[in-house]
Scaffold this motif. Structure first.
Motif, PDB file in Angstrom:
ATOM      1  N   LEU A 437       5.017   0.258 -15.626  1.00  0.00           N
ATOM      2  CA  LEU A 437       3.672  -0.114 -15.219  1.00  0.00           C
ATOM      3  C   LEU A 437       2.646   0.519 -16.146  1.00  0.00           C
ATOM      4  CD1 LEU A 437       3.848   0.196 -11.322  1.00  0.00           C
ATOM      5  CD2 LEU A 437       3.718  -1.902 -12.666  1.00  0.00           C
ATOM      6  N   PRO A 438       1.595  -0.213 -16.518  1.00  0.00           N
ATOM      7  CA  PRO A 438       0.593   0.351 -17.433  1.00  0.00           C
ATOM      8  C   PRO A 438      -0.360   1.287 -16.722  1.00  0.00           C
ATOM      9  CG  PRO A 438      -0.036  -1.865 -16.791  1.00  0.00           C
ATOM     10  CD  PRO A 438       1.306  -1.608 -16.154  1.00  0.00           C
ATOM     11  N   SER A 458       0.520  -0.401  -8.705  1.00  0.00           N
ATOM     12  CA  SER A 458      -0.050  -1.722  -9.001  1.00  0.00           C
ATOM     13  C   SER A 458      -1.337  -2.018  -8.237  1.00  0.00           C
ATOM     14  CB  SER A 458       0.977  -2.812  -8.709  1.00  0.00           C
ATOM     15  OG  SER A 458       1.968  -2.809  -9.699  1.00  0.00           O
ATOM     16  N   PRO A 459      -1.360  -1.945  -6.912  1.00  0.00           N
ATOM     17  CA  PRO A 459      -2.603  -2.315  -6.217  1.00  0.00           C
ATOM     18  C   PRO A 459      -3.623  -1.186  -6.315  1.00  0.00           C
ATOM     19  CG  PRO A 459      -0.930  -1.664  -4.649  1.00  0.00           C
ATOM     20  CD  PRO A 459      -0.303  -1.604  -6.000  1.00  0.00           C
ATOM     21  N   THR A 615       4.216  -0.103  -5.934  1.00  0.00           N
ATOM     22  CA  THR A 615       4.579  -0.341  -7.334  1.00  0.00           C
ATOM     23  C   THR A 615       4.773  -1.814  -7.640  1.00  0.00           C
ATOM     24  OG1 THR A 615       6.956  -0.068  -6.899  1.00  0.00           O
ATOM     25  CG2 THR A 615       5.700   1.910  -7.478  1.00  0.00           C
ATOM     26  N   GLN A 616       4.569  -2.688  -6.655  1.00  0.00           N
ATOM     27  CA  GLN A 616       4.807  -4.111  -6.848  1.00  0.00           C
ATOM     28  C   GLN A 616       3.493  -4.839  -7.133  1.00  0.00           C
ATOM     29  OE1 GLN A 616       8.096  -5.181  -6.764  1.00  0.00           O
ATOM     30  NE2 GLN A 616       8.400  -2.973  -6.543  1.00  0.00           N
ATOM     31  N   ALA A 617       3.503  -5.679  -8.172  1.00  0.00           N
ATOM     32  CA  ALA A 617       2.307  -6.446  -8.503  1.00  0.00           C
ATOM     33  C   ALA A 617       1.976  -7.457  -7.410  1.00  0.00           C
ATOM     34  CB  ALA A 617       2.497  -7.163  -9.840  1.00  0.00           C
ATOM     35  N   GLN A 618       3.017  -7.935  -6.724  1.00  0.00           N
ATOM     36  CA  GLN A 618       2.808  -8.869  -5.627  1.00  0.00           C
ATOM     37  C   GLN A 618       3.629  -8.400  -4.430  1.00  0.00           C
ATOM     38  OE1 GLN A 618       2.806 -13.123  -6.583  1.00  0.00           O
ATOM     39  NE2 GLN A 618       3.017 -12.579  -8.753  1.00  0.00           N
TER      40      GLN A 618
END
Length: 672
Positions: A437-438, A458-459, A615-618
């Motif tokens: 993850l960036p 992520s979020p 950690t999940q983008a979606q």
């Protein structure tokens, strides 16, 4: 009768023209003055741009110790939004722990917290400006800002690190070789390093006053790298700068107090190297090798390979007079004499007895951890390890961060490594880390009995955020430390989670089970942690018929076994050849049910599931499946949920909705 100065024909006299000209000049002066005053006292005014808080509360330094071996629990956690400013690539978040404080640097500015509690101590932000660099030396912090949309407007600001009081401000110059990954630029001995517009000179400015202390022209036609991931680093007595020179890059080491050149070394590539400074050792990775230089520039060790460190600097620490480095196996270490310097490989070179076993255990993800004696360059020990994302050192312990405790399990892990021989103990960390993850590289530090871990989340989308967790020793429990104190017997068999009636209702009773097992450190879990259900192959022989068959399907790559309540051929949804009849029910493809973790209690399991979601983008909550169930990814093929204190993940390829149906049956199993 009063005479008029108005001439015939409506023309004014000379005096009128003069008054008109003076009026125009006065108006222009007023407009210019208003513009200057507006720019100075409104557009550039501190009173509305700056949000600055200070503190008078004392803080005590922390001892250089981390938590003891064993399970870990969170003492406190804080998140920081990632700042996506106008300068691309400078949206990371960086951390440091010193003097009992945690420094958080991002494009929004500086935030300093109490390292023991996570409470805010002081902060500094500028509206309309982005922080693009920061440095620390002794008890001073220095921040570098650029005005959004006007990169030529630059500002240095110096602060007292403990109170946050503003000491000085300077405009014009820019920091020397600021890191894009950590936003940090070099400083030491009470001096910060700056450069000019062309990046061909380096100057030292006092961290107390901002006044220039010294200035040095860079050698030859060299310039400082700009926008590189990590082109510099520093300690109090030495600063190392990567130079962009014709032909090949160079590494220049300076005394930050005086600007005196300590050593100047040519590297093996024209590309920008990654530079890291440890106590007495400077590391440079340039895509051809990882090189370690001693305090005077002598080559201590080199690891050849174009991917020895991957895309980032190899994790490394100094402990007990040894340089401990983690690198990829293709980076074979070379003796110093092969790099053009005198000296042979030390007699102390050896490998631990279990190196080959570790290499086989970690497979393709295996890395090498090596300890090199700083005084002689001799290899003291070497062993295969997981691909550690970060290292930290405190006292006689080295802490190594595993993004995953095991490939098949959810939480991150922390290994405590002995610097004298490389032996390690493993414990889970209540985190879910995705190093790809960036925004922030996984980072660790240890102090005051705590272990600080930073990683990306992520979020909230699309900005993302960074999380900093302070971990302390947790309850030991009755089971092994590798499992967080949970006994091995508490782990369910992933192939037994679906009951026989549930398998029959989903027409899976004829499917073949393929279990996957896992181990953590020296602990081997007694049951399968993952179970894949596959339709049997058409015409497959039954038990007792001719043809070789695996031993019960107890491991990956073997033939497998039918699910409970079914046979390899036949069953309610099977055709005569043993394959489910697609004309009756949709075929569930790629179904895998995994036990990702068993926590000591439901609260701990819920927090770990939330860490996975972060950690999940979606990630979408599935309220129909319970309060703690999430649909992960762009499709509905992956469901993660908590069942009691067990975290389960269901994966399917098709049909749509199959994963949710299986997850529902895990929460509400059918009775025989």
């Amino acid at each position: 009768m009063v005479g008029s100065r108005q001439r015939t024909g409506g023309r004014s006299g000379p005096a009128s023209r003069i008054r008109l000209a003076l009026g125009l000049v006065a108006g222009a002066v007023a407009i210019a003055l208003c513009t200057v005053l507006t720019d100075r006292f409104v557009l550039h005014a501190e009173w509305w741009q700056v949000r600055h808080t200070v503190t008078a509360d004392p803080v005590a330094p922390q001892a250089a110790i981390g938590p003891p071996p064993g399970p870990l629990t969170a003492s406190w956690e804080r998140t920081t939004p990632m700042h996506h400013g106008p300068v691309a690539g400078y949206d990371s978040v960086a951390y440091d722990v010193a003097q009992g404080q945690v420094v958080v640097a991002s494009g929004d500015g500086l935030e300093v917290r109490d390292a023991r509690t996570g409470d805010s101590r002081w902060s500094y932000r500028r509206s309309g400006w982005t922080l693009l660099g920061w440095a620390s030396t002794r008890s001073r912090l220095i921040a570098y800002f650029e005005r959004d949309g006007h990169r030529g407007e630059r500002l240095f600001a110096g602060f007292d690190a403990l109170s946050g009081g503003l000491l000085w401000r300077r405009e014009g110059e820019r920091p020397a070789a600021a890191s894009r990954a950590t936003l940090r630029f070099p400083a030491g001995a009470g001096v910060v390093l700056a450069t000019d517009e062309e990046r061909r000179t380096v100057s030292g400015r006092s961290a107390e006053t901002g006044a220039r202390v010294w200035e040095r022209r860079l050698p030859g036609r060299c310039r400082l790298f700009e926008g590189a991931a990590h082109p510099s680093d520093a300690r109090e007595k030495l600063a190392a700068l990567a130079l962009d020179c014709p032909g090949r890059s160079r590494l220049l080491a300076l005394d930050p107090a005086t600007g005196r050149v300590v050593f100047d070394r040519t590297l093996g590539s024209p590309e920008s190297p990654e530079v890291a400074m440890l106590d007495g050792v400077t590391l440079a990775s340039d895509g051809t090798a990882l090189r370690a230089f001693g305090p005077k520039g002598s080559l201590l060790a080199a690891w050849k390979g174009d991917a020895v460190c991957g895309d980032e600097m190899c994790p490394a620490v100094i402990a007990d007079g040894r340089l401990v480095v983690v690198h990829h196996p293709e980076g074979e270490r070379k003796p110093r004499h092969e790099e053009g310097e005198g000296g042979e490989e030390g007699e102390g070179e050896r490998s631990t007895d279990d190196e080959n076993g570790d290499q086989e255990r970690y497979g393709d993800s295996a890395a090498r951890m090596e300890a090199v004696d700083v005084s002689s360059g001799a290899l003291v020990w070497r062993r295969a390890v997981p691909a550690y994302a970060a290292l930290a050192q405190a006292g006689d312990r080295i802490y190594a961060l595993r993004p995953r405790l095991s490939e098949a399990l959810l939480p991150a892990g922390v290994d405590i490594v002995s610097p004298d021989r490389g032996a390690a103990t493993t414990a889970p960390a209540p985190l879910a880390v995705d190093p790809d993850l960036p925004g922030v590289r996984p980072w660790m530090a240890a102090a005051g009995g705590l272990l600080y871990v930073a990683y990306a989340e992520s979020p909230p989308r699309p900005e993302g955020r960074a999380r900093l967790a302070a971990l302390r020793g947790g309850a030991t429990g009755t089971g092994p430390a590798e499992l967080g104190g949970v006994p091995e017997s508490d782990w369910p068999d992933a192939c037994e989670l679906l009951s026989r009636p549930d398998l029959a209702k989903e027409h899976l009773d004829a499917y073949v089970r393929r279990p996957t097992r896992a181990h953590v450190g020296s602990v081997k879990l007694p049951h399968a942690v993952s179970c894949t259900y596959e339709p049997p192959e058409p015409g497959r022989p039954k038990k007792g018929e001719s043809g070789k068959q695996g031993k019960g399907g107890k491991g990956p790559g073997r033939s497998g076994e039918p699910s409970p309540g079914g046979t390899r051929s036949g069953g309610p949804s099977a055709s005569p050849g043993g394959t489910p009849d697609p004309g009756k029910e949709p075929i569930i493809r790629g179904l895998t049910v995994s036990v990702r973790w068993v926590a000591p209690n439901e609260g701990t399991a819920g927090r770990l599931l939330d860490a996975l979601r972060s950690t999940q983008a979606q990630a979408r909550p599935r309220r129909d499946l319970g309060d703690e169930a999430y649909e992960l990814g762009p499709t509905a093929g992956t469901i993660a949920l908590r069942v009691g204190r067990v975290i389960v993940v269901v994966d399917t390829d098709r049909p749509p909705g199959a994963a949710a149906r299986i997850a529902y049956r895990l929460r509400h199993p059918a009775r025989p």
